[in-house]
Every structure is written in C-alpha cells, then in structure tokens.
Motif scaffolding. Structure first.
Motif, PDB file in Angstrom:
ATOM      1  N   THR A  51      44.212  49.281  35.305  1.00 11.67           N
ATOM      2  CA  THR A  51      44.051  47.851  36.135  1.00 11.67           C
ATOM      3  C   THR A  51      44.964  47.057  35.774  1.00 11.67           C
ATOM      4  OG1 THR A  51      41.886  48.074  34.842  1.00 11.67           O
ATOM      5  CG2 THR A  51      41.899  46.124  35.689  1.00 11.67           C
ATOM      6  N   PRO A  61      40.726  43.926  41.054  1.00 12.19           N
ATOM      7  CA  PRO A  61      41.748  44.828  40.022  1.00 12.19           C
ATOM      8  C   PRO A  61      40.081  44.851  38.497  1.00 12.19           C
ATOM      9  CG  PRO A  61      43.026  45.210  40.638  1.00 12.19           C
ATOM     10  CD  PRO A  61      42.257  44.298  40.968  1.00 12.19           C
ATOM     11  N   TYR A  62      40.521  43.154  38.352  1.00 10.52           N
ATOM     12  CA  TYR A  62      38.764  42.609  37.285  1.00 10.52           C
ATOM     13  C   TYR A  62      37.927  42.955  37.177  1.00 10.52           C
ATOM     14  CZ  TYR A  62      44.163  42.210  34.777  1.00 10.52           C
ATOM     15  OH  TYR A  62      45.824  43.049  34.401  1.00 10.52           O
ATOM     16  N   CYS A  75      37.592  50.231  38.016  1.00 15.40           N
ATOM     17  CA  CYS A  75      39.099  50.415  37.465  1.00 15.40           C
ATOM     18  C   CYS A  75      38.977  50.252  35.543  1.00 15.40           C
ATOM     19  CB  CYS A  75      39.889  49.108  38.015  1.00 15.40           C
ATOM     20  SG  CYS A  75      40.084  49.631  40.220  1.00 15.40           S
ATOM     21  N   LYS A  76      38.037  50.063  35.214  1.00 13.59           N
ATOM     22  CA  LYS A  76      37.619  50.114  33.987  1.00 13.59           C
ATOM     23  C   LYS A  76      37.537  50.802  33.385  1.00 13.59           C
ATOM     24  CE  LYS A  76      36.816  44.752  34.477  1.00 13.59           C
ATOM     25  NZ  LYS A  76      35.955  43.765  34.539  1.00 13.59           N
ATOM     26  N   PRO A 126      39.293  46.427  30.492  1.00 10.46           N
ATOM     27  CA  PRO A 126      40.976  46.489  31.401  1.00 10.46           C
ATOM     28  C   PRO A 126      41.173  47.587  30.987  1.00 10.46           C
ATOM     29  CG  PRO A 126      40.306  44.275  31.413  1.00 10.46           C
ATOM     30  CD  PRO A 126      39.241  44.800  30.047  1.00 10.46           C
TER      31      PRO A 126
END
Length: 137
Positions: free
Chosen positions: A91, A111-112, A117-118, A87
């Motif tokens: 994120t 998002p995690y 998103c990472k 992350p």
C-alpha cells in the motif's frame, strides 16, 4: 661436480629413488573380504502413514480476501470470519509511486481506499481470536 658446487649454482638437490611399487593403502574391510552382492530380491517393508484431522481444529489452507467460512481453532465453532483490512508495505509503495508519477499528492490516497492493496486479517466473530491473514498478490 660435487654437492656443494650444485647448491652454489642454484640447482635443485638430486631426487632420491623411490620403491617401484609402494604398499597399497589399508583395506576398509581389514582381513575380511567385502560382503557378496546379493542378486536375489528381498521382501521390502512399506510403511504407509496417513494424516488424521481432528474435527473442529482445521483451518482453511487459503483464506480469501473476504469473509471465509471455517471452524475456529480456539472456540471450535463453525463461523464466517470477520475481516479487517490493514495497510501493508505494498500500500505504501503504490502510494509513493502514484505521488511521484502524478507529481502531486492527489493520487497517493487511492491505495489506502482499495482493499486489493491491503492485507486481510481474519478474526473469529465469537471469541475474537486471530484466524489468519490473506496477503494480496
């Protein structure tokens, strides 16, 4: 009127006359005249450089979001990178925005779970050396 009377009345002092043509500033060339401007073309020297790449030490300029084939700069073996997704600030910001917009904490975990998103960190599977990272756009 005399000079003392002018000063008492607040008038400025009279101007002193200056020379009509002041002396020119010193020349950059001293007593020698400037060099003549040549109109003939002189041969020019062109320097060509080329970059040499040592085989086995190249790292791809762009690492993708997934595993990428390359040569490890540490162990000099042809590998496919191992990717760890970590992350990053993006994120956390997307998670906070979803929490505020949705009004509850249900969507803030999404998002995690998303790889887009990472940050993708690439490692060599042979020697475990860090190769590089891919930041999502």
């Amino acid at each position: 009127m005399d000079a003392t009377m002018e000063n008492k009345m607040g008038l400025p002092p009279p101007y002193e006359p200056t020379a009509p043509n002041p002396a020119p500033p010193p020349s950059y060339f001293g007593n020698d005249p400037p060099p003549p401007i040549s109109t003939s073309t002189h041969p020019r020297t062109v320097v060509v450089t080329s970059s040499t790449v040592v085989s086995g030490s190249t790292v791809p300029s762009k690492l993708g979001p997934g595993p990428t084939g390359t040569v490890c700069p540490t162990c000099n073996k042809s590998i496919v990178t191992r990717v760890d997704y970590v992350p990053n600030n993006r994120t956390h910001i997307v998670s906070a925005a979803l929490c505020i917009i949705a009004g509850c904490c249900c969507g803030c975990f999404v998002p995690y779970c998303m790889r887009s998103c990472k940050t993708a960190n690439h490692y060599c599977p042979q020697c475990k050396a860090f190769i590089g990272s891919h930041l999502p756009s």
